[in-house]
Design an enzyme around this catalytic site. Structure first.
Site, PDB file in Angstrom:
ATOM      1  N   TRP A 168     -16.969 -12.252  -7.481  1.00 30.53           N
ATOM      2  CA  TRP A 168     -17.129 -11.882  -6.354  1.00 30.53           C
ATOM      3  C   TRP A 168     -18.549 -10.962  -6.451  1.00 30.53           C
ATOM      4  O   TRP A 168     -19.254 -11.048  -5.350  1.00 30.53           O
ATOM      5  CB  TRP A 168     -15.958 -10.874  -5.875  1.00 30.53           C
ATOM      6  CG  TRP A 168     -15.997 -10.285  -4.518  1.00 30.53           C
ATOM      7  CD1 TRP A 168     -16.009 -10.986  -2.987  1.00 30.53           C
ATOM      8  CD2 TRP A 168     -16.515  -9.096  -4.310  1.00 30.53           C
ATOM      9  NE1 TRP A 168     -16.265  -9.907  -2.201  1.00 30.53           N
ATOM     10  CE2 TRP A 168     -16.592  -8.844  -2.733  1.00 30.53           C
ATOM     11  CE3 TRP A 168     -16.622  -7.733  -5.096  1.00 30.53           C
ATOM     12  CZ2 TRP A 168     -16.692  -7.465  -2.087  1.00 30.53           C
ATOM     13  CZ3 TRP A 168     -16.964  -6.559  -4.548  1.00 30.53           C
ATOM     14  CH2 TRP A 168     -16.790  -6.252  -3.034  1.00 30.53           C
ATOM     15  N   HIS A 169     -18.732 -10.249  -7.384  1.00 31.33           N
ATOM     16  CA  HIS A 169     -19.876  -9.478  -7.621  1.00 31.33           C
ATOM     17  C   HIS A 169     -21.127 -10.155  -7.762  1.00 31.33           C
ATOM     18  O   HIS A 169     -22.057  -9.661  -7.434  1.00 31.33           O
ATOM     19  CB  HIS A 169     -19.736  -8.485  -8.727  1.00 31.33           C
ATOM     20  CG  HIS A 169     -18.776  -7.344  -8.396  1.00 31.33           C
ATOM     21  ND1 HIS A 169     -17.332  -7.230  -8.401  1.00 31.33           N
ATOM     22  CD2 HIS A 169     -19.217  -5.954  -7.886  1.00 31.33           C
ATOM     23  CE1 HIS A 169     -16.863  -5.845  -8.283  1.00 31.33           C
ATOM     24  NE2 HIS A 169     -18.099  -5.359  -7.925  1.00 31.33           N
ATOM     25  N   GLY A 170     -20.883 -11.191  -8.655  1.00 31.85           N
ATOM     26  CA  GLY A 170     -22.228 -12.105  -8.979  1.00 31.85           C
ATOM     27  C   GLY A 170     -22.047 -12.433 -10.426  1.00 31.85           C
ATOM     28  O   GLY A 170     -21.038 -12.267 -11.240  1.00 31.85           O
ATOM     29  N   GLU A 192     -11.866  -2.077  -9.152  1.00 34.15           N
ATOM     30  CA  GLU A 192     -12.995  -2.738  -8.934  1.00 34.15           C
ATOM     31  C   GLU A 192     -13.091  -3.855 -10.079  1.00 34.15           C
ATOM     32  O   GLU A 192     -13.654  -5.000  -9.931  1.00 34.15           O
ATOM     33  CB  GLU A 192     -14.295  -2.086  -8.561  1.00 34.15           C
ATOM     34  CG  GLU A 192     -15.366  -2.959  -7.867  1.00 34.15           C
ATOM     35  CD  GLU A 192     -16.406  -2.247  -7.584  1.00 34.15           C
ATOM     36  OE1 GLU A 192     -17.463  -2.876  -7.078  1.00 34.15           O
ATOM     37  OE2 GLU A 192     -16.311  -0.988  -7.619  1.00 34.15           O
TER      38      GLU A 192
END
Length: 544
Positions: A390-392, A526
């Protein structure tokens, strides 16, 4: 060409070369406050509110950011996901939506990375990250609405969608003006109950019980409905969120001034310079603490400003406390005071990017766990992988997350073994000192670990960590080695020796190690690594 480009180019020059997209973002977030006031004064017609948000989103994406492609990506992705969940009735409906949404985001992440698009430039991936959270949670909520209630947890029951929304309502949720760019992401049922006023429903019994302060009674049309239970009229009261919204706005502006006045002087990139390499280890460590804090300010700014606009519109309302005061934390994404004063890793991570944490917990960690089973190693890996993707795909993200997992492990070991010492009668007076060193260790380690998150590059990260002698990783190894060699037995002897002296007063002191699983009992942060609840507390059991 967007109509405001010339204005922002000139403003960027006056501001010393600040990225025009950063200025556009601040402008958009500040402009959302007067927009929220207009939104709140619209006639109480849900369809009008949906349409209003969609129009605002089009104006922002087309005329402010020149991101028409982002609008089409969001629109296309939303309609495809809607069609999937509409036609695929079983569990594969939300699974396909999840695979599609996260896969599409991944393609755009890779495109951005291979084209070396810097974070000074805002592109499709920003709003698409928020979109993924909304689409996947929506898909699971629709799926839950088709399941028997007995199969659902209390949280799933509260968010289940029992009737498919119209396309207009659905797109109003996707493009809600207060959160489509940078969040906050929120549940569809929260949005539905907000736009149809059910969020503000108060019966007279509740109103009198809570001793609510005078509230504004909304449009008379809504108060002519009859309550199926009491037979009396249903009344909807909208509390005034102006003060909490202005507080968020004020703190957001304060942090903007912090960045303008001194924040830009402490760039993490300076740690790559020769001058940094030639400074003492202590000065390097201090600089990293300051630079990481300054890098964190930009998150505070966008999250606070966005939350304030949602509060002003009414979406941030979350019921009343026991004194009848309105609570405005429905879309809170960060608790700054709790984060900055946290004396342990769990408390720190629980207060950061809170809406993403909820999403990872409720729609990944608990969803991949078979019904009736405890979350297992696969649940952890799936959650970690989802968060990372999701972050990359920059190496820096993975270095931070993996290092963070080891820091969390050390935190649990230290808290489980060290904290009980300072809860015994002999050493309880030193508990404040333990808390202080816990805060110092936590903040120092997190600033060290997030270096790659800010730098992104593997080579540059290793360069900075090397100049710091990999002190964070060395500390992790030393702590683990100490307990592997039996340091925990030394601590246990200290505790036991003190307790034996108190045997006339107590039967037993015990260390509670509460390892809880299930809804509401495990914290996801996270990094995607579950944090078990482990108090390391000492309980006093009196003799029978």
């Amino acid at each position: 060409m967007p109509m405001l480009d010339d204005f922002f180019s000139k403003l960027s020059t006056l501001a010393g070369g600040v990225s025009t997209d950063h200025l556009k973002m601040i402008f958009t977030l500040l402009a959302s406050y007067p927009v929220a006031l207009i939104y709140k004064r619209l006639p109480h017609n849900p369809n009008l509110k949906h349409l209003f948000s969609i129009i605002i989103a089009i104006i922002v994406l087309f005329e402010v950011f020149d991101l028409s492609n982002a609008f089409y990506v969001m629109l296309g992705g939303s309609l495809i996901s809607y069609a999937i969940i509409y036609f695929v009735k079983g569990v594969w409906g939300p699974r396909l939506v999840f695979l599609y949404a996260l896969g599409h985001l991944s393609i755009n992440h890779i495109y951005r990375q291979f084209n070396h698009i810097t974070y000074d430039k805002y592109d499709t991936t920003g709003p698409q990250m928020v979109l993924v959270i909304k689409l996947t949670s929506f898909a699971f909520n629709v799926f839950d609405g088709r399941r028997p209630n007995k199969e659902l947890t209390p949280y799933q029951k509260s968010k289940a969608i029992t009737s498919m929304p119209s396309i207009l309502e659905y797109l109003g949720y996707i493009f809600f003006f207060g959160g489509f760019m940078v969040g906050p992401a929120f549940e569809f049922m929260d949005y539905r109950q907000f736009t149809n006023m059910e969020m503000f429903r108060v019966d007279e019994k509740t109103k009198n019980h809570l001793q609510l302060k005078p509230l504004k009674l909304v449009n008379e049309h809504f108060n002519k409905k009859s309550d199926n239970v009491t037979g009396g009229p249903i009344k909807y009261y909208v509390p005034n969120g102006m003060i909490p919204a202005m507080c968020k706005l004020g703190f957001g502006i304060f942090f903007i001034l912090c960045i303008v006045t001194f924040g830009n002087n402490y760039s993490v990139d300076w740690a790559l310079s020769e001058e940094f390499k030639n400074t003492s280890f202590f000065n390097k460590l201090i600089y990293i603490q300051i630079a990481s804090f300054c890098a964190r300010l930009k998150y505070y700014i966008v999250w606070l400003l966005a939350e304030g606009a949602c509060i002003l519109s009414g979406l941030g309302f979350n019921g009343y406390d026991d004194h009848g005061n309105a609570i405005w934390n429905r879309v809170t994404n960060v608790d700054i005071i709790a984060y900055e004063t946290a004396d342990n890793i769990k408390s720190l991570l629980d207060t950061w990017n809170m809406n993403t944490n909820k999403w990872l917990k409720n729609y990944v960690y608990l969803r991949v766990t078979p019904p009736g089973k405890k979350p297992n190693f696969f649940s952890t890996i799936a959650t970690f992988g989802t968060s990372a993707i999701w972050h990359g795909f920059y190496p820096g993200y993975y270095l931070t997350f993996i290092s963070g997992a080891f820091v969390q492990s050390v935190h649990r070991t230290l808290r489980r073994n060290i904290r009980p010492i300072f809860l015994t009668p002999k050493f309880s007076s030193l508990k404040p000192l333990y808390d202080f060193f816990g805060w110092l260790f936590t903040q120092t380690m997190i600033h060290y670990v997030v270096i790659p998150f800010n730098i992104l590059s593997l080579r540059n990260t290793l360069t900075i960590w090397k100049s710091l002698y990999f002190c964070g990783h060395v500390a992790i190894i030393l702590v683990n080695a100490a307990f592997w060699l039996g340091f925990n037995k030394v601590i246990a002897n200290i505790v036991d020796e003190d307790l034996k002296k108190k045997k006339g007063q107590v039967k037993k002191w015990k260390v509670e190690r509460k390892e809880r699983d299930g809804e509401g009992k495990v914290a996801i942060n996270e990094t995607g690594i579950p944090l078990e609840f482990d108090n390391g507390s000492v309980c006093l059991e009196k003799e029978e």
